[in-house]
Write a protein that holds these residues in place. Sequence first.
Motif, PDB file in Angstrom:
ATOM      1  N   ASP A  66       3.369  23.841  21.274  1.00  0.00           N
ATOM      2  CA  ASP A  66       2.874  22.453  21.281  1.00  0.00           C
ATOM      3  C   ASP A  66       1.381  22.389  21.549  1.00  0.00           C
ATOM      4  O   ASP A  66       0.860  21.337  21.880  1.00  0.00           O
ATOM      5  CB  ASP A  66       3.571  21.537  22.314  1.00  0.00           C
ATOM      6  CG  ASP A  66       4.787  22.147  22.952  1.00  0.00           C
ATOM      7  OD1 ASP A  66       5.782  22.255  22.241  1.00  0.00           O
ATOM      8  OD2 ASP A  66       4.721  22.492  24.152  1.00  0.00           O
ATOM      9  N   GLY A  67       0.720  23.501  21.426  1.00  0.00           N
ATOM     10  CA  GLY A  67      -0.726  23.472  21.579  1.00  0.00           C
ATOM     11  C   GLY A  67      -1.206  23.533  23.017  1.00  0.00           C
ATOM     12  O   GLY A  67      -2.384  23.465  23.289  1.00  0.00           O
ATOM     13  N   LYS A  68      -0.276  23.700  23.941  1.00  0.00           N
ATOM     14  CA  LYS A  68      -0.657  23.823  25.345  1.00  0.00           C
ATOM     15  C   LYS A  68      -1.247  25.207  25.596  1.00  0.00           C
ATOM     16  O   LYS A  68      -0.692  26.211  25.155  1.00  0.00           O
ATOM     17  CB  LYS A  68       0.580  23.589  26.212  1.00  0.00           C
ATOM     18  CG  LYS A  68       0.318  23.596  27.703  1.00  0.00           C
ATOM     19  CD  LYS A  68       1.601  23.281  28.463  1.00  0.00           C
ATOM     20  CE  LYS A  68       1.463  23.604  29.943  1.00  0.00           C
ATOM     21  NZ  LYS A  68       2.771  23.517  30.623  1.00  0.00           N
ATOM     22  N   GLU A  69      -2.359  25.220  26.300  1.00  0.00           N
ATOM     23  CA  GLU A  69      -3.039  26.495  26.522  1.00  0.00           C
ATOM     24  C   GLU A  69      -2.414  27.272  27.673  1.00  0.00           C
ATOM     25  O   GLU A  69      -2.075  26.706  28.708  1.00  0.00           O
ATOM     26  CB  GLU A  69      -4.517  26.238  26.836  1.00  0.00           C
ATOM     27  CG  GLU A  69      -5.312  27.518  27.076  1.00  0.00           C
ATOM     28  CD  GLU A  69      -6.761  27.248  27.465  1.00  0.00           C
ATOM     29  OE1 GLU A  69      -7.032  26.213  28.106  1.00  0.00           O
ATOM     30  OE2 GLU A  69      -7.615  28.081  27.104  1.00  0.00           O
ATOM     31  N   PHE A  70      -2.280  28.571  27.466  1.00  0.00           N
ATOM     32  CA  PHE A  70      -1.924  29.454  28.571  1.00  0.00           C
ATOM     33  C   PHE A  70      -3.060  30.454  28.751  1.00  0.00           C
ATOM     34  O   PHE A  70      -3.430  31.158  27.811  1.00  0.00           O
ATOM     35  CB  PHE A  70      -0.610  30.190  28.318  1.00  0.00           C
ATOM     36  CG  PHE A  70      -0.234  31.089  29.470  1.00  0.00           C
ATOM     37  CD1 PHE A  70       0.395  30.569  30.595  1.00  0.00           C
ATOM     38  CD2 PHE A  70      -0.570  32.434  29.448  1.00  0.00           C
ATOM     39  CE1 PHE A  70       0.698  31.390  31.674  1.00  0.00           C
ATOM     40  CE2 PHE A  70      -0.267  33.265  30.526  1.00  0.00           C
ATOM     41  CZ  PHE A  70       0.375  32.729  31.643  1.00  0.00           C
ATOM     42  N   ILE A  71      -3.618  30.498  29.971  1.00  0.00           N
ATOM     43  CA  ILE A  71      -4.720  31.423  30.245  1.00  0.00           C
ATOM     44  C   ILE A  71      -4.170  32.676  30.925  1.00  0.00           C
ATOM     45  O   ILE A  71      -3.412  32.571  31.889  1.00  0.00           O
ATOM     46  CB  ILE A  71      -5.782  30.762  31.145  1.00  0.00           C
ATOM     47  CG1 ILE A  71      -6.368  29.529  30.454  1.00  0.00           C
ATOM     48  CG2 ILE A  71      -6.892  31.749  31.469  1.00  0.00           C
ATOM     49  CD1 ILE A  71      -7.407  28.788  31.294  1.00  0.00           C
ATOM     50  N   HIS A  72      -4.533  33.829  30.418  1.00  0.00           N
ATOM     51  CA  HIS A  72      -4.082  35.078  31.038  1.00  0.00           C
ATOM     52  C   HIS A  72      -4.980  35.452  32.198  1.00  0.00           C
ATOM     53  O   HIS A  72      -4.525  35.905  33.234  1.00  0.00           O
ATOM     54  CB  HIS A  72      -4.074  36.208  30.018  1.00  0.00           C
ATOM     55  CG  HIS A  72      -3.043  36.017  28.971  1.00  0.00           C
ATOM     56  ND1 HIS A  72      -1.755  36.464  29.126  1.00  0.00           N
ATOM     57  CD2 HIS A  72      -3.086  35.405  27.772  1.00  0.00           C
ATOM     58  CE1 HIS A  72      -1.054  36.133  28.048  1.00  0.00           C
ATOM     59  NE2 HIS A  72      -1.828  35.487  27.214  1.00  0.00           N
ATOM     60  N   LEU A 131      -6.324  26.504  36.669  1.00  0.00           N
ATOM     61  CA  LEU A 131      -5.215  27.029  37.465  1.00  0.00           C
ATOM     62  C   LEU A 131      -3.894  26.648  36.815  1.00  0.00           C
ATOM     63  O   LEU A 131      -2.983  27.472  36.693  1.00  0.00           O
ATOM     64  CB  LEU A 131      -5.263  26.473  38.891  1.00  0.00           C
ATOM     65  CG  LEU A 131      -6.438  26.919  39.768  1.00  0.00           C
ATOM     66  CD1 LEU A 131      -6.382  26.232  41.122  1.00  0.00           C
ATOM     67  CD2 LEU A 131      -6.437  28.433  39.936  1.00  0.00           C
ATOM     68  N   ALA A 132      -3.807  25.404  36.379  1.00  0.00           N
ATOM     69  CA  ALA A 132      -2.589  24.934  35.725  1.00  0.00           C
ATOM     70  C   ALA A 132      -2.292  25.774  34.489  1.00  0.00           C
ATOM     71  O   ALA A 132      -1.156  26.200  34.270  1.00  0.00           O
ATOM     72  CB  ALA A 132      -2.730  23.458  35.352  1.00  0.00           C
ATOM     73  N   SER A 133      -3.323  26.048  33.702  1.00  0.00           N
ATOM     74  CA  SER A 133      -3.131  26.840  32.484  1.00  0.00           C
ATOM     75  C   SER A 133      -2.798  28.294  32.790  1.00  0.00           C
ATOM     76  O   SER A 133      -2.248  28.989  31.955  1.00  0.00           O
ATOM     77  CB  SER A 133      -4.388  26.778  31.614  1.00  0.00           C
ATOM     78  OG  SER A 133      -4.631  25.455  31.216  1.00  0.00           O
ATOM     79  N   LEU A 134      -3.169  28.743  33.971  1.00  0.00           N
ATOM     80  CA  LEU A 134      -2.864  30.121  34.359  1.00  0.00           C
ATOM     81  C   LEU A 134      -1.419  30.298  34.804  1.00  0.00           C
ATOM     82  O   LEU A 134      -0.883  31.397  34.755  1.00  0.00           O
ATOM     83  CB  LEU A 134      -3.804  30.577  35.477  1.00  0.00           C
ATOM     84  CG  LEU A 134      -5.198  31.049  35.043  1.00  0.00           C
ATOM     85  CD1 LEU A 134      -6.208  30.889  36.169  1.00  0.00           C
ATOM     86  CD2 LEU A 134      -5.161  32.501  34.592  1.00  0.00           C
TER      87      LEU A 134
END
Length: 204
Positions: free
Chosen positions: A56-62, A171-174
Amino acid sequence: MKTISCMNIDENLLRSFGAEDKTFKKKETIFNEGDHAMYYFQITKGKVKLNNYNEDGKEFIHNVLGKNQSFGDALLFLNQYYPMNAVSLDNSEILRLPRSQFMEMLRQNPDLSLEMNACFSQEIFYKLKMVQSMASQNPIQRLTGLLNYLKSYHGNDCAHSFPIEFTRQQLASLVGLRVETVIRALKKMEKEGSIVFKDRKILY
DNA sequence: CCATTAATTTCAT
DNA sequence: ATGAAATTAATGG
């Protein structure tokens, strides 16, 4: 727990094996998911984030790396594609060493090779703990795992002193949560005394 | 200042 | 408890 701030190879050594200085503007892509892993990258200035986007296009940061840190190195030992993107978050300067020269450098410097193993071990150890905490539904569990991981990256672990240099959204994306839940969880954590606020920054 | 970006709150669900 | 939208705060030019 001893921490090794991951992999910082001497700049002159890198240059002597043919590393070039590359500059990237803010927001500029360094590599994309699906590209061949062909270089060792080490940051001399600026910040870089490694990320993915879900369906859905939500980013996930590694991770977000800063000065003297390297990224993508593990992929060099694998004839593989990058499973994530690397994007510069500032105007950054990065040393880039082609894979073949990187390998030659390791061959000629076994000590460096060993050091690199130590870094990978550390990395895997903390990633594993991250995965454990990410398996939890509880936001506080997830954030705690993340904070431990970030702290392990920076080095020293004096209690309540490590400043988190990330925005709430990052932080949320992490951890794969929404900003609001991060904000709420952080408040609870402060109340419980596991973190402390300095202005709006988090000390862990 | 004004514009942009981030943090927090409000208001449903 | 959670997230979208609205509000407020800060940061940067």
